[in-house]
Design a protein around this motif. Sequence first.
Motif, PDB file in Angstrom:
ATOM      1  N   GLU A  35       0.927  -1.302   0.129  1.00 40.72           N
ATOM      2  CA  GLU A  35       0.143   0.053  -0.225  1.00 40.72           C
ATOM      3  C   GLU A  35       0.931   1.162   0.171  1.00 40.72           C
ATOM      4  N   ALA A  36       2.019   1.281   0.639  1.00 43.28           N
ATOM      5  CA  ALA A  36       2.844   2.330   0.833  1.00 43.28           C
ATOM      6  C   ALA A  36       3.611   2.687  -0.685  1.00 43.28           C
ATOM      7  N   ARG A  37       3.692   1.628  -1.279  1.00 48.21           N
ATOM      8  CA  ARG A  37       4.382   1.778  -2.677  1.00 48.21           C
ATOM      9  C   ARG A  37       3.418   2.543  -3.655  1.00 48.21           C
ATOM     10  N   ARG A  38       2.098   2.396  -3.400  1.00 50.87           N
ATOM     11  CA  ARG A  38       1.070   3.098  -4.242  1.00 50.87           C
ATOM     12  C   ARG A  38       0.697   4.445  -3.542  1.00 50.87           C
ATOM     13  N   ARG A  39       1.618   4.933  -2.601  1.00 53.70           N
ATOM     14  CA  ARG A  39       1.172   6.385  -2.170  1.00 53.70           C
ATOM     15  C   ARG A  39       1.403   7.309  -3.180  1.00 53.70           C
ATOM     16  N   THR A  40       0.194   8.110  -3.260  1.00 59.53           N
ATOM     17  CA  THR A  40       0.408   9.287  -4.217  1.00 59.53           C
ATOM     18  C   THR A  40       0.710  10.415  -3.520  1.00 59.53           C
ATOM     19  N   GLY A  41       0.683  11.696  -4.025  1.00 57.65           N
ATOM     20  CA  GLY A  41       1.081  12.841  -3.779  1.00 57.65           C
ATOM     21  C   GLY A  41       0.050  13.390  -2.518  1.00 57.65           C
ATOM     22  N   SER A  42      -0.996  12.720  -2.274  1.00 55.96           N
ATOM     23  CA  SER A  42      -1.996  13.311  -1.334  1.00 55.96           C
ATOM     24  C   SER A  42      -1.254  13.700   0.102  1.00 55.96           C
ATOM     25  N   GLY A  49      10.066   7.933   1.127  1.00 56.31           N
ATOM     26  CA  GLY A  49      11.145   9.059   1.120  1.00 56.31           C
ATOM     27  C   GLY A  49      10.782   9.982   2.167  1.00 56.31           C
ATOM     28  N   ALA A  50       9.811   9.769   3.259  1.00 54.65           N
ATOM     29  CA  ALA A  50       9.539  10.688   4.173  1.00 54.65           C
ATOM     30  C   ALA A  50       9.558   9.866   5.565  1.00 54.65           C
ATOM     31  N   ARG A  51       9.354  10.552   6.317  1.00 53.97           N
ATOM     32  CA  ARG A  51       9.355  10.192   8.022  1.00 53.97           C
ATOM     33  C   ARG A  51       7.942   9.769   8.224  1.00 53.97           C
ATOM     34  N   PRO A  52       7.508   8.644   8.488  1.00 46.97           N
ATOM     35  CA  PRO A  52       6.314   8.321   8.771  1.00 46.97           C
ATOM     36  C   PRO A  52       5.847   8.541  10.019  1.00 46.97           C
ATOM     37  N   LEU A  53       4.372   8.992  10.160  1.00 47.52           N
ATOM     38  CA  LEU A  53       3.699   9.280  11.380  1.00 47.52           C
ATOM     39  C   LEU A  53       2.385   8.276  11.417  1.00 47.52           C
ATOM     40  N   ALA A  54       2.632   7.385  12.501  1.00 46.50           N
ATOM     41  CA  ALA A  54       1.508   6.393  12.465  1.00 46.50           C
ATOM     42  C   ALA A  54       0.792   6.509  13.516  1.00 46.50           C
ATOM     43  N   PHE A  55      -0.520   6.914  13.405  1.00 49.20           N
ATOM     44  CA  PHE A  55      -1.412   7.361  14.376  1.00 49.20           C
ATOM     45  C   PHE A  55      -2.416   6.069  14.767  1.00 49.20           C
ATOM     46  N   ALA A  67       0.253   9.143   7.954  1.00 49.42           N
ATOM     47  CA  ALA A  67       0.745  10.184   7.573  1.00 49.42           C
ATOM     48  C   ALA A  67       2.210  10.417   7.191  1.00 49.42           C
ATOM     49  N   TYR A  68       2.863  11.415   6.884  1.00 51.74           N
ATOM     50  CA  TYR A  68       4.082  11.799   6.657  1.00 51.74           C
ATOM     51  C   TYR A  68       4.673  13.158   6.935  1.00 51.74           C
ATOM     52  N   GLU A  69       5.978  12.983   7.320  1.00 49.18           N
ATOM     53  CA  GLU A  69       6.382  14.187   7.609  1.00 49.18           C
ATOM     54  C   GLU A  69       6.769  15.213   6.336  1.00 49.18           C
ATOM     55  N   THR A  70       6.198  16.340   6.449  1.00 47.06           N
ATOM     56  CA  THR A  70       6.338  17.085   5.232  1.00 47.06           C
ATOM     57  C   THR A  70       6.664  18.747   5.604  1.00 47.06           C
ATOM     58  N   PRO A  71       7.216  19.546   4.728  1.00 44.11           N
ATOM     59  CA  PRO A  71       7.323  20.996   4.688  1.00 44.11           C
ATOM     60  C   PRO A  71       6.057  21.495   4.911  1.00 44.11           C
ATOM     61  N   ASP A  72       4.838  21.052   4.490  1.00 47.77           N
ATOM     62  CA  ASP A  72       3.687  21.625   4.491  1.00 47.77           C
ATOM     63  C   ASP A  72       3.108  21.671   5.762  1.00 47.77           C
ATOM     64  N   THR A  73       3.328  22.711   6.546  1.00 53.03           N
ATOM     65  CA  THR A  73       3.255  22.536   7.952  1.00 53.03           C
ATOM     66  C   THR A  73       1.575  22.629   8.190  1.00 53.03           C
ATOM     67  N   GLY A  74       0.864  23.027   7.525  1.00 54.66           N
ATOM     68  CA  GLY A  74      -0.763  22.962   7.424  1.00 54.66           C
ATOM     69  C   GLY A  74      -1.172  21.640   7.269  1.00 54.66           C
TER      70      GLY A  74
END
Length: 398
Positions: free
Chosen positions: A170-177, A209-215, A225-232
């Motif tokens: 499933e992670a390999r199919r991750r889109t830019g969402s 390619g991003a630090r995962p955030l597992a809730f 979710a994933y760590e991203t520069p998009d703070t929002g």
Amino acid sequence: MGIAERLFGSARDRFGKEVAARVRAVDSVARADYDPETFQVVYQGAQGAEPAVINLETVFRETRGASSAARKTAIGRLADIAALPPTPEQWDDVRAALRPVLRPIPADPQFEIVSRPAARYLSEMLVIDTPSAMRYAADSDLRRWGVSRDEAFATAHRNMARTVTASLDEARRRTGSTQPARHTDNGDAYLTSLPLVDGWLATIGRITGARPLAFSVSNSTLLLAYETPDTGAVTEAFAIAEREWRQAARPISPAPITVDDDGNVVLYTVPEDHPAHAAVKHAQILLAMDAYGPQTEHLRGIAGPGDPFPAALKGFRSPEGAEVTAASWADEETSLLPDADLVLFPKKDGDLLMVPWAAVADEVGLTPAEGYHPARYRVGSWPDPDVMERLAKLAAEA
């Protein structure tokens, strides 16, 4: 005490007696009794098996204030435990059925369910998976099987291999969402346990390619979710997780687990100057309060004369919106302090000295007392006057 309580007993006792009555109605049960001191139902199978227990605290808390129908359904699920087949006697008969589960920390440090710390404010428990339900493994089960706790947990993790493979696909199919990916468990996949499995979070990070955030917001929902520069986007992921955690029947955590640069599974943190710091801090405070609250209540309930006083973890919000936690260190008595941002020293004249925890730890050498998760720190009378004077200066500089 109200009239209803005098006539019918406390809400806890009424709940316990109702569960015991439902368990007695199970065909395979010969006897079931409610034990108000341990808040358990103790039952025995018709074939003379060893007595077993049903712990009531979690379901009682979950159904307090719920509708009568929801309460009866929950009690029915507890009674179903007694209808499960006996726990296998031999290790070879049970090893394939073991699974790890991420759960809130048990309030009682002497809790008999097999449990170990998983991140700062969470526990990992061991369960036996069956076609109809799952059963928590007890320390007595490990002794009967002749295996160590580490071996049992390692076996449970290996049994998660199929679920891990599906989640990586499933992670390999991750889109830019930027929205968190929702993984809902039907009770068989143990998806919310995935953050516990060695290497899973690190592999997810390498794939995406991003630090995962597992809730693991509940026992049935994992938000990834994933760590991203998009703070929002990061802040919104925390808001979604908190909302679902608050609404869950069996909540686990509003704060995410991630993996650090050394590959260790940890709670996600960011520096104080990070744009998402407020959201991350808020989630961790919610989780800390949820862990320390029941523990404090339990420890105070069993404390006897001469035992240390279990201090509560308190949360505060400044006029600017900054959130911190604090614990009070009372003079001239022995206390068990919870881990906090601030240590409060209440003076007899009504004044209050507030010192950062790190400063107090450096000055007096706070070390965790044995046997507590989350951590507790045993302290006695206040430090010497010269130390208190230095603490006051450090507080003024903070």
